[in-house]
Design a protein around this motif. Structure first.
Motif, PDB file in Angstrom:
ATOM      1  N   SER A  88      24.581  55.995 -26.512  1.00  0.00           N
ATOM      2  CA  SER A  88      24.115  55.833 -27.886  1.00  0.00           C
ATOM      3  C   SER A  88      22.665  56.258 -27.994  1.00  0.00           C
ATOM      4  O   SER A  88      21.997  56.520 -27.001  1.00  0.00           O
ATOM      5  CB  SER A  88      24.275  54.379 -28.317  1.00  0.00           C
ATOM      6  N   ASP A  89      22.160  56.333 -29.216  1.00  0.00           N
ATOM      7  CA  ASP A  89      20.798  56.823 -29.409  1.00  0.00           C
ATOM      8  C   ASP A  89      19.761  55.708 -29.197  1.00  0.00           C
ATOM      9  O   ASP A  89      18.721  55.690 -29.829  1.00  0.00           O
ATOM     10  CB  ASP A  89      20.653  57.458 -30.795  1.00  0.00           C
ATOM     11  N   GLY A  90      20.087  54.775 -28.321  1.00  0.00           N
ATOM     12  CA  GLY A  90      19.130  53.738 -27.982  1.00  0.00           C
ATOM     13  C   GLY A  90      19.254  52.496 -28.835  1.00  0.00           C
ATOM     14  O   GLY A  90      18.601  51.496 -28.583  1.00  0.00           O
ATOM     15  N   ARG A  91      20.078  52.550 -29.852  1.00  0.00           N
ATOM     16  CA  ARG A  91      20.228  51.353 -30.681  1.00  0.00           C
ATOM     17  C   ARG A  91      21.276  50.476 -30.045  1.00  0.00           C
ATOM     18  O   ARG A  91      22.452  50.572 -30.314  1.00  0.00           O
ATOM     19  CB  ARG A  91      20.618  51.753 -32.098  1.00  0.00           C
ATOM     20  N   ASP A  92      20.798  49.646 -29.215  1.00  0.00           N
ATOM     21  CA  ASP A  92      21.706  48.848 -28.430  1.00  0.00           C
ATOM     22  C   ASP A  92      22.436  47.831 -29.292  1.00  0.00           C
ATOM     23  O   ASP A  92      21.930  47.357 -30.303  1.00  0.00           O
ATOM     24  CB  ASP A  92      20.889  48.135 -27.351  1.00  0.00           C
ATOM     25  N   PHE A  93      23.633  47.481 -28.840  1.00  0.00           N
ATOM     26  CA  PHE A  93      24.433  46.507 -29.580  1.00  0.00           C
ATOM     27  C   PHE A  93      23.727  45.166 -29.723  1.00  0.00           C
ATOM     28  O   PHE A  93      23.834  44.498 -30.744  1.00  0.00           O
ATOM     29  CB  PHE A  93      25.790  46.320 -28.885  1.00  0.00           C
ATOM     30  N   ILE A  94      22.988  44.772 -28.687  1.00  0.00           N
ATOM     31  CA  ILE A  94      22.305  43.472 -28.756  1.00  0.00           C
ATOM     32  C   ILE A  94      21.353  43.447 -29.946  1.00  0.00           C
ATOM     33  O   ILE A  94      21.271  42.470 -30.694  1.00  0.00           O
ATOM     34  CB  ILE A  94      21.547  43.181 -27.443  1.00  0.00           C
ATOM     35  N   GLN A  95      20.657  44.569 -30.131  1.00  0.00           N
ATOM     36  CA  GLN A  95      19.705  44.654 -31.231  1.00  0.00           C
ATOM     37  C   GLN A  95      20.434  44.576 -32.584  1.00  0.00           C
ATOM     38  O   GLN A  95      19.971  43.924 -33.526  1.00  0.00           O
ATOM     39  CB  GLN A  95      18.956  45.983 -31.107  1.00  0.00           C
TER      40      GLN A  95
ATOM     41  N   ALA B 455      24.664  39.997 -23.869  1.00  0.00           N
ATOM     42  CA  ALA B 455      23.527  39.187 -24.278  1.00  0.00           C
ATOM     43  C   ALA B 455      22.445  39.260 -23.211  1.00  0.00           C
ATOM     44  O   ALA B 455      22.713  39.508 -22.039  1.00  0.00           O
ATOM     45  CB  ALA B 455      23.960  37.732 -24.457  1.00  0.00           C
ATOM     46  N   ARG B 456      21.238  39.054 -23.653  1.00  0.00           N
ATOM     47  CA  ARG B 456      20.117  39.006 -22.733  1.00  0.00           C
ATOM     48  C   ARG B 456      19.113  38.024 -23.295  1.00  0.00           C
ATOM     49  O   ARG B 456      18.636  38.197 -24.409  1.00  0.00           O
ATOM     50  CB  ARG B 456      19.500  40.394 -22.595  1.00  0.00           C
ATOM     51  N   LYS B 457      18.833  36.965 -22.538  1.00  0.00           N
ATOM     52  CA  LYS B 457      17.927  35.917 -23.030  1.00  0.00           C
ATOM     53  C   LYS B 457      16.997  35.514 -21.902  1.00  0.00           C
ATOM     54  O   LYS B 457      17.373  35.584 -20.733  1.00  0.00           O
ATOM     55  CB  LYS B 457      18.728  34.680 -23.440  1.00  0.00           C
ATOM     56  N   ASP B 458      15.819  35.054 -22.277  1.00  0.00           N
ATOM     57  CA  ASP B 458      14.942  34.546 -21.227  1.00  0.00           C
ATOM     58  C   ASP B 458      14.143  33.346 -21.689  1.00  0.00           C
ATOM     59  O   ASP B 458      14.039  33.055 -22.876  1.00  0.00           O
ATOM     60  CB  ASP B 458      14.040  35.646 -20.673  1.00  0.00           C
ATOM     61  N   LEU B 459      13.612  32.626 -20.709  1.00  0.00           N
ATOM     62  CA  LEU B 459      12.782  31.461 -20.965  1.00  0.00           C
ATOM     63  C   LEU B 459      11.664  31.471 -19.937  1.00  0.00           C
ATOM     64  O   LEU B 459      11.818  32.015 -18.844  1.00  0.00           O
ATOM     65  CB  LEU B 459      13.583  30.175 -20.778  1.00  0.00           C
TER      66      LEU B 459
END
Lengths: 151, 574
Positions: A88-95, B455-459
């Protein structure tokens, strides 16, 4: 103000984007760390590639909840690692999910709208210096830290 | 870059390599490996097809018979063994309930009344399991039994499909710990199978539902119109609940809950009811007792099935020692005996609704699946809590999970369908919170349950002692406030913290879960006001512990006390 939330959710920078690789390499940890320190120091704004949440979801700021949901789903179909085999073009799903989590919650959306508002909101001037400062994410994290991403 | 001349195969890394490069030409096989029954299905190019064995059965009983040198299972031998042979001590079954559990686990203890040997020492190691072969107890492991069974399933699929099978999608219970998941992966590896995904059972059902909904409303409404559905799945060993928001072929899992409670518990409750000295009786494990337990089990199973259709049933069992049981049981009796099971189901549904932050009125469809979903009391309970008059009737309650797994197998293998039938996506959520030990024995969650993955989380954490230079990161999974209530996943040490007052160094702990549900923990030291790294971060793939979780914790505590402890960092807002 922050209630029972005694744990500080540190390095919250929306500027750090995850690469598409499944395996986070040390290099990304390095980037993260740099981001952490600047957020902690809170002096300078990180290089602001941080997109507006509405821009991330590709909707107008006046979008209805249904439009936001539709946009999230169509983007998920394009950018979720399961749905795409191409880079993808860097737009990650998490974002994308992060943006959706804020904009689909009326309270969080109102708060976010105020934080990016053009005028009238007194905190606005502060934001210009540190777009992704600890102040900014604290504002959201008080209510939304379950679904918010800490970066 | 030059290709490496050779590769070193290790447990985790080879499977990782395969995950990144699945064979895209063929869809992966979907497997529903149930506590009592199992089935396999595959995307055949236009729809999901359940594969049948040589006896034309779609549902195969999950057991392995240790008869001679080569054990054989329910896939190939179903009609050869009758119920009484299966309960004769020679066959091992219910392994899904035992896999990855320690001998201190109550579920392992309740499995001691199965008609084969389950021996426990209660010290936190794996139980000893054995089948009675030629009047001797021959040892095996849950992983081995599952692997033998998977080999049979694989052979059956390869015969039917006339090609080699390598990639599979398996359904697992929501309540499976990450350690139990590694045991399932281990069993698959032993059977020569590569696990593309381990899918919580109700999320597989949700994917099938998403496909059905997409076909129904494709033209009518835009993809912003979402439908909420609650999936309730109760099988032989586990109960799962999921709430999903579905629109346009995308199934977003909003909440998951599950427990290791199932039909087996109801069966044992009823057996205990009709034979009051059941526990002492079943503890003996002599040949006669096993035979009697087998007969009691057959009769009780049959009675429970009948009680779903009729109001009372008579139980007649002739035990091997000559005593006879003559009794009748009504549906009310059955429901009273199993009240605790129904209470667990109720709690799971209520918790799932709360976690998903939805009202029962907003649920559009209630989907009841699994072998126990035909029990009238359960149906009424679930429908009542969801304020629905009737359940969704668009799918077969025994085949839904395996069909969903086959759909995921096609989607995850990159198979596309011109008519858009595979234009599907499941956005998964974590069923359990993940965190580390800090502030003494407190479990501090970093990724909360029902967080969308990837997911990615931190503390941030800090030291608990003056001039502390090392900290131990202990990673746990679960919902308890204290670490001892949760599952230990692994631990590692962060060194090279510059000496200083306690509470000053910042230790960043980040958890990353990727789309195939692999958990990695990254940790390292950050100095306030400095951008330079103190030392390289450490990245660990979890879980790292094998069995004997309790022992590791005890040994660590004995060796280090609180000298390597972490504290949560209390930061003042800017």
């Amino acid at each position: 103000m922050f209630g029972t939330l005694s744990v500080s959710a540190g390095s919250s920078l929306s500027t750090v984007r995850l690469s598409k690789s499944r395996c986070p390499k040390i290099s990304s940890a390095g980037r993260r760390r740099a981001a952490v320190t600047s957020a902690v120091a809170g002096t300078i704004g990180a290089p602001t590639t941080a997109a507006n949440l509405y821009e991330i979801l590709q909707v107008k700021e006046t979008a209805s909840p249904v439009e936001i949901k539709t946009a999230y789903r169509s983007l998920a179909k394009r950018f979720h690692p399961d749905a795409t085999s191409q880079v993808s073009d860097g737009r990650d799903f998490i974002q994308i999910h992060d943006a959706y989590a804020t904009l689909s919650d009326p309270m969080a959306r109102a708060q976010y709208d105020r934080s990016i508002g053009q005028s009238s909101f007194p905190m606005d001037s502060r934001r210009r210096y540190a777009s992704a400062s600890a102040w900014n994410d604290m504002t959201f994290r008080t209510r939304r830290w379950e679904t918010d991403q800490c970066w | 870059m030059a290709e490496p001349v050779y590769t070193v195969a290790s447990d985790s890394e080879t499977s990782q390599e395969d995950k990144r490069m699945p064979n895209f030409s063929e869809p992966a096989l979907g497997i529903d490996l149930g506590t009592s029954q199992c089935s396999i299905a595959i995307w055949n190019g236009s729809c999901v097809e359940l594969l049948k064995n040589t006896r034309n059965q779609k549902m195969m009983r999950s057991y392995i018979m240790f008869d001679n040198e080569i054990p054989s299972g329910g896939v190939s031998q179903e009609s050869v063994h009758d119920e009484f042979e299966i309960f004769s001590g020679r066959a091992i079954f219910n392994m899904k309930r035992l896999v990855g559990r320690m001998d201190t686990d109550p579920v392992v203890h309740s499995s001691k009344m199965l008609p084969f040997l389950v021996q426990t020492l209660g010290i936190g190691v794996r139980p000893f399991i054995a089948a009675l072969v030629n009047n001797a107890w021959r040892s095996t492991t849950p992983e081995e039994v599952l692997a033998i069974f998977l080999v049979e399933l694989r052979a059956m699929a390869e015969v039917r499909l006339r090609r080699a099978i390598r990639n599979v999608v398996l359904t697992i219970p929501v309540s499976f710990s990450r350690f139990q998941q590694t045991r399932i992966e281990r069993a698959c590896a032993m059977a020569g199978l590569n696990v593309l995904r381990l899918m919580p059972e109700p999320t597989a059902v949700a994917l099938l539902y998403a496909q059905q909904q997409q076909q129904i409303i494709q033209d009518n409404l835009g993809s912003g119109y979402e439908k909420l559905a609650l999936m309730f799945n109760m099988g032989g060993g586990f109960t799962d609940v999921a709430i999903t928001a579905t629109a346009g072929g995308v199934s977003q899992i909003k909440a998951l809950s599950g427990a290791g409670v199932g039909g087996e518990d109801m069966l044992q409750n009823v057996m205990r009811h009709i034979l009051p000295n059941f526990d002492s009786f079943s503890a003996v494990h002599g040949v006669d007792e096993i035979k009697s337990m087998g007969m009691l089990r057959v009769t009780t199973q049959d009675a429970i099935h009948k009680l779903s259709l009729q109001n009372s049933v008579s139980l007649n069992v002739d035990l091997a020692n000559g005593s006879k049981i003559r009794s009748t049981m009504t549906r009310e009796d059955f429901e009273a005996i199993n009240n605790s099971v129904f209470e667990v189901c109720k709690d799971l549904i209520v918790r799932c609704l709360n976690d998903a932050k939805v009202d029962a009125e907003d649920i559009a469809d209630v989907i009841l699946v699994g072998g126990c979903s035909s029990i009238p009391k359960l149906r009424n309970l679930v429908l009542g809590l969801c304020k629905k008059g009737k359940a969704y009737d668009g799918m077969n309650h025994l085949e839904a999970a395996v069909c969903g797994a086959a759909l995921e197998g096609a989607v995850a293998s990159g198979v596309s369908d011109p008519s858009g039938c595979l234009d599907l996506l499941t956005i998964q959520a974590t069923p359990m919170s993940l965190g580390i030990r800090a502030d003494g024995e407190t479990f501090v969650p970093i990724v909360l349950r029902n967080t969308t993955v990837p997911a990615r989380k931190d503390l941030l954490f800090t030291t608990s002692q003056e001039n502390q230079t090392e900290v131990l990161i202990e990673v746990y999974e679960g919902e308890g406030n204290q670490v001892k209530e949760n599952h230990l996943l692994g631990f590692f040490k962060i060194s090279g913290i510059p000496p200083g007052p306690k509470g000053v160094p910042e230790i960043n702990v980040c958890m990353d879960i990727d789309a195939s549900n692999v958990l990695r923990v990254l940790a390292g030291v950050v100095l306030p006001g400095s951008a330079a790294p103190v030392a390289p971060f450490i990245e660990v793939r979890m879980p790292t512990v094998d069995d004997g979780h309790g022992w590791s914790m005890e040994a660590l505590h004995k060796m280090y006390g609180s000298t390597l402890d972490l504290a949560t960092l209390k930061k003042t807002p800017h």
